[in-house]
Write an enzyme that holds these catalytic residues in place. Structure first.
Site, PDB file in Angstrom:
ATOM      1  N   HIS B  55      -2.993  -0.232  -0.158  1.00  0.00           N
ATOM      2  CA  HIS B  55      -4.623  -0.018  -0.215  1.00  0.00           C
ATOM      3  C   HIS B  55      -4.826   1.538   0.543  1.00  0.00           C
ATOM      4  O   HIS B  55      -4.062   1.905   1.322  1.00  0.00           O
ATOM      5  CB  HIS B  55      -5.348  -0.382  -0.421  1.00  0.00           C
ATOM      6  CG  HIS B  55      -5.058  -2.296  -1.585  1.00  0.00           C
ATOM      7  ND1 HIS B  55      -5.594  -2.982  -1.426  1.00  0.00           N
ATOM      8  CD2 HIS B  55      -3.754  -2.387  -2.091  1.00  0.00           C
ATOM      9  CE1 HIS B  55      -5.131  -4.132  -2.120  1.00  0.00           C
ATOM     10  NE2 HIS B  55      -4.094  -3.332  -2.526  1.00  0.00           N
ATOM     11  N   GLU B  57      -7.214   2.312   2.040  1.00  0.00           N
ATOM     12  CA  GLU B  57      -7.991   1.703   3.657  1.00  0.00           C
ATOM     13  C   GLU B  57      -7.166   1.263   4.588  1.00  0.00           C
ATOM     14  O   GLU B  57      -7.181   1.659   5.107  1.00  0.00           O
ATOM     15  CB  GLU B  57      -9.179   0.304   3.596  1.00  0.00           C
ATOM     16  CG  GLU B  57     -10.295   0.303   2.082  1.00  0.00           C
ATOM     17  CD  GLU B  57      -9.969  -0.374   0.843  1.00  0.00           C
ATOM     18  OE1 GLU B  57      -9.099   0.411   0.259  1.00  0.00           O
ATOM     19  OE2 GLU B  57     -11.153  -0.670   0.038  1.00  0.00           O
ATOM     20  N   CYS B  89     -10.707  -4.870  -0.918  1.00  0.00           N
ATOM     21  CA  CYS B  89     -10.416  -6.759  -0.452  1.00  0.00           C
ATOM     22  C   CYS B  89     -10.471  -7.338   0.102  1.00  0.00           C
ATOM     23  O   CYS B  89     -10.754  -7.029   1.105  1.00  0.00           O
ATOM     24  CB  CYS B  89      -9.062  -6.632  -1.627  1.00  0.00           C
ATOM     25  SG  CYS B  89      -7.739  -5.650  -0.671  1.00  0.00           S
ATOM     26  N   CYS B  92      -8.258  -6.077   3.042  1.00  0.00           N
ATOM     27  CA  CYS B  92      -8.975  -4.767   3.339  1.00  0.00           C
ATOM     28  C   CYS B  92     -10.316  -4.805   4.484  1.00  0.00           C
ATOM     29  O   CYS B  92      -9.848  -4.215   5.366  1.00  0.00           O
ATOM     30  CB  CYS B  92      -9.216  -3.921   2.831  1.00  0.00           C
ATOM     31  SG  CYS B  92      -7.542  -2.608   2.123  1.00  0.00           S
TER      32      CYS B  92
END
Lengths: 157, 157
Positions: B55, B57, B89, B92
């Site tokens: 992801h 992040e 999410c 993260c």
């Protein structure tokens, strides 16, 4: 997978936890397994890599994805099992879900930082789209003692 | 940090989201900032790296930790802000907590997969030991439209 095999793989996770402890890390270890073979194994590396995200579970999930690149498949479809010596934190639990790990084995519970049975209870949420089969308690005492001993020595410093 | 600066950094996150979309990724982008300077920027790379954990992040947090190795400090003590185009999410969000991010800015909400206001509500749990200041909504519409357009095209395929 037979019980003997599960014990075999969790013993490897414990070995990784011990090595991590010797390197100044909180002694936690993890192993990924596919078709009864170890794909990746590691202990925590937060201190040694200067990165608070380098939990043992994240490292072995990353290494497993990398291993699978050559085979052209995603970890999400590879039926991977993960063994870890401590209940995964919230980050690792959701990572385990994102990777669609088939079976999650963990040794000790973690009331202060765990994300499976405590706190976020990640796999119970509507925003969690895959829940592994969860097996708790294999090598629990060994893992608990490793952690207790580590923090006892740390407090004396 | 002034509002103009916040907009400037979130615009960069949006650019990263667009680039991700062009590369076949869900269009989400993130940026880390320290002392008013961009340290790392990235879009999602799950498809391109064959790794469901990549992801935006996570990538910028990892790169920021790496950047800080030479300076001998941990991201945990570096007063880093993070800008992302979608509500983080669960993985993260907890990663953001572990890295002790000072300010978290996110553009659009994510009722299906978010871990801040939805699902695990990571920062509200007793197992979460650091909560950033949270700022929602900057560039919300732009981010929502990017995501809507991406999934519309995807469904047509």
């Amino acid at each position: 997978m037979e019980n003997n095999n599960q014990k075999f793989f969790m013993d490897i996770a414990i070995e990784e936890a011990k090595i991590a402890g010797l390197n100044g890390e909180v002694p936690i270890g993890a192993v990924t397994v596919m078709n009864n073979e170890v794909i990746a194994k590691s202990g925590n590396k937060m201190q040694n890599l200067n990165n608070p995200l380098m939990h043992a579970e994240i490292i072995v999930l990353n290494e497993t994805s990398e291993f699978l690149i050559n085979k052209g498949i995603s970890i999400r479809h590879a039926k991977v099992d993960l063994f870890t010596t401590l209940e995964p934190c919230t980050m690792c639990a959701y990572a385990i879900s994102l990777c669609r790990i088939r079976n999650l084995y963990y040794a000790a519970d973690d009331p202060k930082g765990g994300g499976v049975n405590f706190g976020s209870k990640v796999f119970e949420q509507g925003t969690c789209h895959h829940k592994p089969n969860i097996h708790r308690g294999l090598n629990r005492k060994i893992s608990e003692n490793l952690l207790k001993e580590f923090f006892k020595v740390l407090r004396k410093k």
